[in-house]
Scaffold this active site. Structure first.
Site: not given
Ligand SMILES: CC(C)(COP(=O)(O)OP(=O)(O)OC[C@H]1O[C@@H](n2cnc3c(N)ncnc32)[C@H](O)[C@@H]1OP(=O)(O)O)[C@@H](O)C(=O)NCCC(=O)NCCS
Length: 209
Positions: A136, A145
Site C-alpha cells: 500500500h 523495474h
Molecule cells: C547486483 C548485480 C547487478 C551485480 O552484478 P555485477 O556488477 O555484474 O556483479 P558481479 O557478478 O561482478 O559480482 C560482484 C560481487 O558481488 C557479489 N554479488 C553479486 N550479486 C549479488 C547478489 N545478488 N547478492 C549477493 N552478492 C552478490 C558477487 O558474489 C561478487 O562478490 P565477490 O567480489 O566477493 O566475488 C547482480 O549480481 C544481480 O543481483 N542482478 C539481479 C539480476 C535479476 O534480478 N534479474 C532479474 C531479471 S528480470
C-alpha cells in the site's frame, strides 16, 4: 476492438504480448524489433519492421507498448510513441491483482500473479514483473523495474530508473533513490541513495574494485 504494436520482441516482449492477449481484446498484435528482417515473427505474432517504423504504422495500430529492458530507452520510446498519437494504456495480466485505489501510469506493465495494493502509484513505463508485490501507498517513479518475486512493503518510494532484483525485499517506509540497483535476493532495510548498487541480507553497497 483495437490493435497493439509492441516495441521489442525479446524474452520480455513475448511475456508482454501474452499478457496483452490474455488480458485484452485486441483485433491484432504485432511487434517491431531492430533485428528485423532477420527476425520476422515471435510466437504467434509477426515482427513487422524496426522500431523506427512505428511512425509509418500509426494508421494501422491504435495502441503501443514498449517491451525494452533498458529503462532509458523504454522511456524515450514511450515519449516518441505518445507524440505519434499512440495510446499507451497499461498492459496488465488478468491474474494480477490491482487495487482500485492504485494508479498505473502510461506504458506500465504488470505481469502474471503480481499484486499492487491500495493507494500505490506506479510511474510511467514501470514494470511490475511476474509474482512481484508492491504494497500500500508506495510511489514508484518512471522506468522502475520490480523484478519477478520481489516484495515491496508499504509506503516505499522508489526513484526513476531503479531496478529491484529478482526475489529482493524492501521493508516499509524506505526511500530508494534514482538509478539504484538492488541485487537478486537482497533484503533492503535502510534508505538507498541515488545510483548505488546494494546486495545481500541485509543489503550493503556493492563497491566496484
Ligand atoms: C547486483 C548485480 C547487478 C551485480 O552484478 P555485477 O556488477 O555484474 O556483479 P558481479 O557478478 O561482478 O559480482 C560482484 C560481487 O558481488 C557479489 N554479488 C553479486 N550479486 C549479488 C547478489 N545478488 N547478492 C549477493 N552478492 C552478490 C558477487 O558474489 C561478487 O562478490 P565477490 O567480489 O566477493 O566475488 C547482480 O549480481 C544481480 O543481483 N542482478 C539481479 C539480476 C535479476 O534480478 N534479474 C532479474 C531479471 S528480470
Amino acid at each position: 476492438m483495437s490493435e497493439l504494436l509492441i516495441l521489442g520482441a525479446g524474452g520480455h516482449g513475448k511475456v508482454v504480448a501474452e499478457a496483452a492477449r490474455d488480458g485484452g481484446d485486441w483485433r491484432r498484435i504485432a511487434f517491431l524489433d531492430d533485428r528485423h528482417p532477420d527476425l520476422d515473427h515471435v510466437l504467434d505474432w509477426p515482427v513487422l519492421g524496426r522500431c523506427e517504423d512505428a511512425a509509418d504504422l500509426r494508421a494501422d495500430f491504435t495502441h503501443a507498448a514498449v517491451a525494452i529492458g533498458d529503462a532509458g530507452l523504454r522511456l524515450a520510446w514511450l515519449e516518441r510513441l505518445a507524440a505519434l498519437g499512440y495510446r499507451l494504456d497499461p498492459i496488465v495480466h488478468p491474474s494480477a491483482s490491482i487495487s482500485r485505489s492504485a494508479r498505473l501510469d502510461a506504458g506500465v506493465v504488470v505481469l502474471a500473479q503480481a499484486a499492487i495494493n491500495a493507494g500505490t502509484i506506479v510511474g510511467r513505463g514501470s514494470i511490475v514483473n511476474t509474482g512481484a508485490s508492491v504494497d500500500h501507498d508506495c510511489l514508484l517513479g518512471e522506468g522502475v523495474h520490480v523484478c519477478p518475486g520481489a516484495r515491496i512493503a508499504g509506503e516505499v518510494r522508489i526513484g526513476d530508473g531503479s531496478w529491484i532484483g529478482i526475489g529482493a525485499s524492501v521493508v516499509q517506509c524506505l526511500t530508494i533513490g534514482r538509478g539504484v540497483t538492488v541485487g537478486a535476493g537482497a533484503a533492503v532495510i535502510a534508505d538507498v541513495a541515488d545510483g548505488l548498487t546494494v546486495v545481500g541480507v541485509p543489503a550493503r553497497e556493492l563497491r566496484s574494485s
